[in-house]
Enzyme design. Structure first.
Site, PDB file in Angstrom:
ATOM      1  N   ASP A 236     -26.611 -15.874 -14.034  1.00  0.00           N
ATOM      2  CA  ASP A 236     -26.450 -16.924 -15.049  1.00  0.00           C
ATOM      3  C   ASP A 236     -27.370 -18.115 -14.799  1.00  0.00           C
ATOM      4  O   ASP A 236     -28.125 -18.521 -15.680  1.00  0.00           O
ATOM      5  CB  ASP A 236     -25.007 -17.445 -15.085  1.00  0.00           C
ATOM      6  CG  ASP A 236     -24.073 -16.520 -15.864  1.00  0.00           C
ATOM      7  OD1 ASP A 236     -24.573 -15.622 -16.578  1.00  0.00           O
ATOM      8  OD2 ASP A 236     -22.844 -16.687 -15.740  1.00  0.00           O
TER       9      ASP A 236
ATOM     10  N   ARG B 232     -16.799 -29.320  -6.130  1.00  0.00           N
ATOM     11  CA  ARG B 232     -17.516 -29.743  -7.340  1.00  0.00           C
ATOM     12  C   ARG B 232     -17.960 -31.197  -7.331  1.00  0.00           C
ATOM     13  O   ARG B 232     -19.110 -31.488  -7.678  1.00  0.00           O
ATOM     14  CB  ARG B 232     -16.685 -29.421  -8.592  1.00  0.00           C
ATOM     15  CG  ARG B 232     -16.441 -27.923  -8.789  1.00  0.00           C
ATOM     16  CD  ARG B 232     -17.754 -27.144  -8.824  1.00  0.00           C
ATOM     17  NE  ARG B 232     -17.572 -25.726  -8.992  1.00  0.00           N
ATOM     18  CZ  ARG B 232     -17.825 -24.794  -8.066  1.00  0.00           C
ATOM     19  NH1 ARG B 232     -18.288 -25.172  -6.879  1.00  0.00           N
ATOM     20  NH2 ARG B 232     -17.650 -23.527  -8.308  1.00  0.00           N
TER      21      ARG B 232
ATOM     22  N   ASP C  60     -14.089 -26.200 -13.733  1.00  0.00           N
ATOM     23  CA  ASP C  60     -15.277 -26.668 -13.030  1.00  0.00           C
ATOM     24  C   ASP C  60     -16.169 -27.563 -13.891  1.00  0.00           C
ATOM     25  O   ASP C  60     -16.719 -28.547 -13.415  1.00  0.00           O
ATOM     26  CB  ASP C  60     -16.065 -25.481 -12.467  1.00  0.00           C
ATOM     27  CG  ASP C  60     -15.361 -24.864 -11.256  1.00  0.00           C
ATOM     28  OD1 ASP C  60     -14.620 -25.610 -10.568  1.00  0.00           O
ATOM     29  OD2 ASP C  60     -15.538 -23.669 -10.999  1.00  0.00           O
TER      30      ASP C  60
ATOM     31  N   SER D 133     -15.047 -12.735 -10.751  1.00  0.00           N
ATOM     32  CA  SER D 133     -15.805 -13.973 -10.678  1.00  0.00           C
ATOM     33  C   SER D 133     -15.388 -14.670  -9.386  1.00  0.00           C
ATOM     34  O   SER D 133     -14.201 -14.921  -9.163  1.00  0.00           O
ATOM     35  CB  SER D 133     -15.492 -14.828 -11.900  1.00  0.00           C
ATOM     36  OG  SER D 133     -15.840 -16.162 -11.630  1.00  0.00           O
TER      37      SER D 133
HETATM   38  N1  ARG Z   1      -9.144 -21.736 -10.363  1.00  0.00           N
HETATM   39  C1  ARG Z   1      -9.863 -22.358  -9.335  1.00  0.00           C
HETATM   40  C2  ARG Z   1     -10.151 -23.778  -9.665  1.00  0.00           C
HETATM   41  O1  ARG Z   1     -10.059 -24.153 -10.797  1.00  0.00           O
HETATM   42  C3  ARG Z   1     -11.092 -21.598  -8.951  1.00  0.00           C
HETATM   43  C4  ARG Z   1     -12.115 -21.410 -10.008  1.00  0.00           C
HETATM   44  C5  ARG Z   1     -13.373 -20.942  -9.375  1.00  0.00           C
HETATM   45  N2  ARG Z   1     -14.115 -19.993 -10.030  1.00  0.00           N
HETATM   46  C6  ARG Z   1     -14.055 -18.663  -9.857  1.00  0.00           C
HETATM   47  N3  ARG Z   1     -15.109 -18.009 -10.191  1.00  0.00           N
HETATM   48  N4  ARG Z   1     -13.033 -18.043  -9.362  1.00  0.00           N
HETATM   49  O2  ARG Z   1     -10.471 -24.559  -8.808  1.00  0.00           O
END
Ligand code: ARG
Length: 397
Positions: free
Chosen positions: A14, A94, A123, A175
């Site tokens: 991506d 983040r 995110d 993911s």
């Molecule tokens: N749900 C978690 C959060 O909002 C992790 C999201 C991260 N992304 C992933 N590809 N699992 O912090």
């Protein structure tokens, strides 16, 4: 001279495609930025890949120490678990990555920063809110929630036409996001909350069923709420956390399977692996129960829950976060000592704790002859403690 955008780059398909996209569709020079937050992988390789796929420049930042000290540690001291289970690895990363983007953008006089988050997740909120707080004038470009809408196949064609390497290995059905504090895994078959996560959803931890029969005992020393050594060996925080991830992982510790509430209103199924976070939060809590006063202990969960929600919701730079952190930090002054933890087949159990600041008093606690507690005092104490209730009882008659 074309304008510049600084892109949060992971090396994946991506964000690689986004480098071309931002140039072709937006006419921007792309500077790629990748940060080492303790995730596995070859950061220098990723940095070079960005140049190969068309970035005008590419920077790799080793932010592990800062991540551990400035983001993970306050969260550990707050025993922060979103909705009681998620140690916030992704959420803590983040605001740091976004801050690095802002700094790079300012250094280069860039007009925008960009990221590859979709419009459905948390995110995007965390990136955007950090940029909004630190550089309100900066533009934020998030093509995956704006104009970049391609199916997987279209994206692969787009990449091939431009010589962007497409991973040949069969792509993970999940993911995944990883850093020092944990691994997040979602999508694929995990989207059915009734389905038990297949073993291939896990990568840091062995299945508790196949973990060693023999437990492993470890000792962690804390100094004012900061873990400073493992089994008596003083270690920098990054190293201590990495080691605990391995030891815990070898014993199947730190698996979390939960349905969580995203900020954007969606419930989602997430699998986390966070061996070090699980062990350290358990150990830290145990030391707090030995060293904090009853009132502090009973109040602190309010601070902890508020802290976890702010971090999860992308509000790291809200002044309330630093205020909560200051309160938590103040309480850590007494949290010094050693905790012994047994790692065994998926569990991390505290089996011993000691502290020079211990509030545990053997003479008061014991039922033996060494007892120094004045039993007679309890009589008067209870008379007054129960007075309101007694008054109520009388009135009710
Ligand atoms: N749900 C978690 C959060 O909002 C992790 C999201 C991260 N992304 C992933 N590809 N699992 O912090």
């Amino acid at each position: 001279m074309s304008k510049t955008v600084v892109l949060a780059y992971s090396g994946g398909l991506d964000t690689s495609v986004l480098i071309s996209w931002l140039r072709e569709r937006h006419g921007l020079d792309v500077v790629a930025l990748c940060a080492d937050l303790g995730q596995p992988g070859d950061l220098e390789g990723i940095r070079e890949k960005a140049l190969m796929v068309g970035a005008v420049d590419s920077v790799a930042v080793d932010a592990r120490e800062e991540f551990a000290g400035e983001y993970v540690l306050p969260s550990l001291q707050a025993n922060a678990l979103y909705e009681g289970g998620y140690p916030l690895a992704t959420a803590l990363a983040r605001p740091l990555i976004a801050r690095l983007l802002v700094e790079e953008a300012k250094r280069r006089g860039a007009e925008a920063v960009a990221h590859g988050c979709t419009g459905k997740g948390n995110d995007q909120v965390r990136f955007d809110l950090t940029v909004m707080a630190l550089a309100p004038e900066l533009k934020i470009i998030a093509p995956l929630r704006e104009d970049f809408c391609m199916s997987r196949e279209e994206e692969i064609d787009y990449a091939r036409e431009r010589g962007i390497p497409v991973p040949v290995t069969t792509r993970s059905p999940y993911s995944i996001d990883e850093n020092l504090w944990g691994r997040s895994c979602e999508a694929g078959i995990l989207e059915d909350p009734w389905v038990e996560p297949p073993e291939d959803a896990y990568s840091w931890t062995i299945s508790p069923a196949r973990a060693p029969e023999e437990p492993l005992y470890i000792e962690v020393d804390f100094d004012q709420g900061k873990p400073i050594s493992l089994d008596g060996e003083r270690l920098p925080l990054v190293e201590l956390i990495s080691r605990l991830n391995r030891l815990g992982g070898d014993h199947g510790v730190g698996r979390v399977d939960m349905i969580e509430d995203r900020l954007v209103g969606i419930k989602s199924r997430e699998i986390y692996e966070a061996p070090a976070a699980t062990i350290l939060i358990e150990a830290h809590r145990a030391l707090e129960s030995l060293t904090l006063t009853r009132e502090a202990l009973h109040f602190k969960p309010l601070l902890e829950g508020a802290f976890a929600r702010l971090v999860y919701f992308g509000l790291w730079y809200d002044p309330l976060r630093s205020a909560l952190q200051a309160a938590v930090s103040e309480l850590q002054r007494a949290v010094t000592g050693t905790v012994r933890v047994r790692l065994h087949r998926g569990s991390a159990t505290v089996v011993g704790r000691k502290s020079p600041r211990s509030l545990y008093d053997y003479g008061l606690a014991t039922y033996d002859r060494a007892d120094v507690f004045d039993h007679r005092c309890s009589e008067g104490f209870i008379r007054l403690w129960g007075l309101p209730l007694k008054t109520w009882g009388r009135a009710r008659q």
